[in-house]
Scaffold this motif. Sequence first.
Motif, PDB file in Angstrom:
ATOM      1  N   GLY A   1      -2.437  -1.044  -3.358  1.00 63.68           N
ATOM      2  CA  GLY A   1      -3.447  -0.093  -2.915  1.00 63.68           C
ATOM      3  C   GLY A   1      -2.834   1.293  -2.746  1.00 63.68           C
ATOM      4  O   GLY A   1      -1.631   1.443  -2.523  1.00 63.68           O
TER       5      GLY A   1
ATOM      6  N   SER B   1      -5.835   1.848  11.116  1.00 65.07           N
ATOM      7  CA  SER B   1      -5.496   2.998  10.291  1.00 65.07           C
ATOM      8  C   SER B   1      -4.955   4.087  11.202  1.00 65.07           C
ATOM      9  O   SER B   1      -5.157   4.048  12.410  1.00 65.07           O
ATOM     10  CB  SER B   1      -6.745   3.483   9.551  1.00 65.07           C
ATOM     11  OG  SER B   1      -6.462   4.649   8.820  1.00 65.07           O
TER      12      SER B   1
ATOM     13  N   GLU C   1     -10.020   5.545   5.935  1.00 68.47           N
ATOM     14  CA  GLU C   1      -9.228   5.847   4.755  1.00 68.47           C
ATOM     15  C   GLU C   1     -10.133   6.000   3.547  1.00 68.47           C
ATOM     16  O   GLU C   1     -11.256   5.497   3.536  1.00 68.47           O
ATOM     17  CB  GLU C   1      -8.231   4.714   4.453  1.00 68.47           C
ATOM     18  CG  GLU C   1      -7.189   4.528   5.502  1.00 68.47           C
ATOM     19  CD  GLU C   1      -6.210   3.408   5.164  1.00 68.47           C
ATOM     20  OE1 GLU C   1      -6.354   2.747   4.121  1.00 68.47           O
ATOM     21  OE2 GLU C   1      -5.295   3.201   5.976  1.00 68.47           O
TER      22      GLU C   1
ATOM     23  N   TYR D   1       0.572   5.439   0.778  1.00 65.59           N
ATOM     24  CA  TYR D   1      -0.221   6.527   1.340  1.00 65.59           C
ATOM     25  C   TYR D   1       0.114   7.814   0.610  1.00 65.59           C
ATOM     26  O   TYR D   1       1.280   8.089   0.321  1.00 65.59           O
ATOM     27  CB  TYR D   1       0.064   6.699   2.836  1.00 65.59           C
ATOM     28  CG  TYR D   1      -0.682   5.698   3.671  1.00 65.59           C
ATOM     29  CD1 TYR D   1      -2.051   5.837   3.900  1.00 65.59           C
ATOM     30  CD2 TYR D   1      -0.026   4.610   4.218  1.00 65.59           C
ATOM     31  CE1 TYR D   1      -2.734   4.914   4.660  1.00 65.59           C
ATOM     32  CE2 TYR D   1      -0.711   3.677   4.984  1.00 65.59           C
ATOM     33  CZ  TYR D   1      -2.062   3.830   5.196  1.00 65.59           C
ATOM     34  OH  TYR D   1      -2.745   2.912   5.946  1.00 65.59           O
TER      35      TYR D   1
ATOM     36  N   TRP E   1      -7.629   0.425  -5.452  1.00 61.23           N
ATOM     37  CA  TRP E   1      -6.741  -0.716  -5.677  1.00 61.23           C
ATOM     38  C   TRP E   1      -6.517  -0.936  -7.162  1.00 61.23           C
ATOM     39  O   TRP E   1      -7.398  -0.685  -7.982  1.00 61.23           O
ATOM     40  CB  TRP E   1      -7.361  -1.974  -5.076  1.00 61.23           C
ATOM     41  CG  TRP E   1      -7.509  -1.876  -3.602  1.00 61.23           C
ATOM     42  CD1 TRP E   1      -6.613  -2.275  -2.657  1.00 61.23           C
ATOM     43  CD2 TRP E   1      -8.614  -1.314  -2.882  1.00 61.23           C
ATOM     44  NE1 TRP E   1      -7.097  -1.999  -1.405  1.00 61.23           N
ATOM     45  CE2 TRP E   1      -8.316  -1.408  -1.507  1.00 61.23           C
ATOM     46  CE3 TRP E   1      -9.821  -0.732  -3.267  1.00 61.23           C
ATOM     47  CZ2 TRP E   1      -9.184  -0.960  -0.526  1.00 61.23           C
ATOM     48  CZ3 TRP E   1     -10.688  -0.276  -2.287  1.00 61.23           C
ATOM     49  CH2 TRP E   1     -10.368  -0.400  -0.939  1.00 61.23           C
TER      50      TRP E   1
ATOM     51  N   ALA F   1      -3.950   4.994  -0.708  1.00 64.50           N
ATOM     52  CA  ALA F   1      -4.926   5.486   0.251  1.00 64.50           C
ATOM     53  C   ALA F   1      -4.560   6.838   0.800  1.00 64.50           C
ATOM     54  O   ALA F   1      -3.380   7.217   0.845  1.00 64.50           O
ATOM     55  CB  ALA F   1      -5.071   4.483   1.389  1.00 64.50           C
TER      56      ALA F   1
ATOM     57  N   VAL G   1      -5.907  11.285  -2.483  1.00 64.80           N
ATOM     58  CA  VAL G   1      -6.114  10.071  -3.269  1.00 64.80           C
ATOM     59  C   VAL G   1      -6.820  10.366  -4.591  1.00 64.80           C
ATOM     60  O   VAL G   1      -6.541   9.717  -5.599  1.00 64.80           O
ATOM     61  CB  VAL G   1      -6.853   8.978  -2.451  1.00 64.80           C
ATOM     62  CG1 VAL G   1      -8.324   9.304  -2.273  1.00 64.80           C
ATOM     63  CG2 VAL G   1      -6.654   7.612  -3.065  1.00 64.80           C
TER      64      VAL G   1
ATOM     65  N   ALA H   1      -9.582   4.856  -0.294  1.00 61.69           N
ATOM     66  CA  ALA H   1      -8.602   3.981  -0.926  1.00 61.69           C
ATOM     67  C   ALA H   1      -9.054   3.500  -2.302  1.00 61.69           C
ATOM     68  O   ALA H   1     -10.246   3.492  -2.614  1.00 61.69           O
ATOM     69  CB  ALA H   1      -8.333   2.779  -0.034  1.00 61.69           C
TER      70      ALA H   1
ATOM     71  N   GLY I   1       0.812  -1.201   0.000  1.00 59.73           N
ATOM     72  CA  GLY I   1       0.000   0.000   0.000  1.00 59.73           C
ATOM     73  C   GLY I   1       0.846   1.251   0.000  1.00 59.73           C
ATOM     74  O   GLY I   1       1.933   1.281   0.571  1.00 59.73           O
TER      75      GLY I   1
END
Length: 129
Positions: free
Chosen positions: A123, A104, A109, A67, A113, A125, A71, A111, A65
Motif C-alpha cells: 500500500g 492513522s 488517509e 507513506y 494498493w 498512503a 499520493v 491510499a 505500507g
Amino acid sequence: MPSTPRFEARIPTQDLARARRWYAEKLGLEPAEERPGGLRYESESGVFCLYTSAGRSDGSFTQLGFYVEDVDAAVADLRGRGVVFEEYDGCVDGIMDIDGNYPSKGRGERAAWFRDSEGNMLGIAEIVP
C-alpha cells in the motif's frame, strides 16, 4: 519484551531474483544488505526484508505500507513504471479516501494498493491531517 522494540516487516518471495528486479524497476529500491535467501531494504523510517520462502501470502491484506507526501503524484509515477493498482468500491483513479477506520497519524488517509511480483499486497498512503 523491551519497552522500545524495533519493528521490521518480512515479505515472502518465491523467486528472490525476480522480486529484487521488481522492487528496483518499479519502486526504485535497492537492498542495503544481501544474504543468501534474503534482501534487506532500509530507509530513514523503517526496514523490510524480502526472503525466499515456500510459503506465500494469499494477498488479501496489506503486508507493507509506504507513506508519501503526495499520493496522487506517487501513484502517477508508479503507473509510469508499470505498477498496476487495485480497484475497489470507493476508489477514484485507484485512490481511496479512508476516514479514521483504522489507526492513522491524522484523521485519515488517502491510499492505493498494488501487488509486487510475488503477489504480495503493498500500500501507499498520504496522511490526511
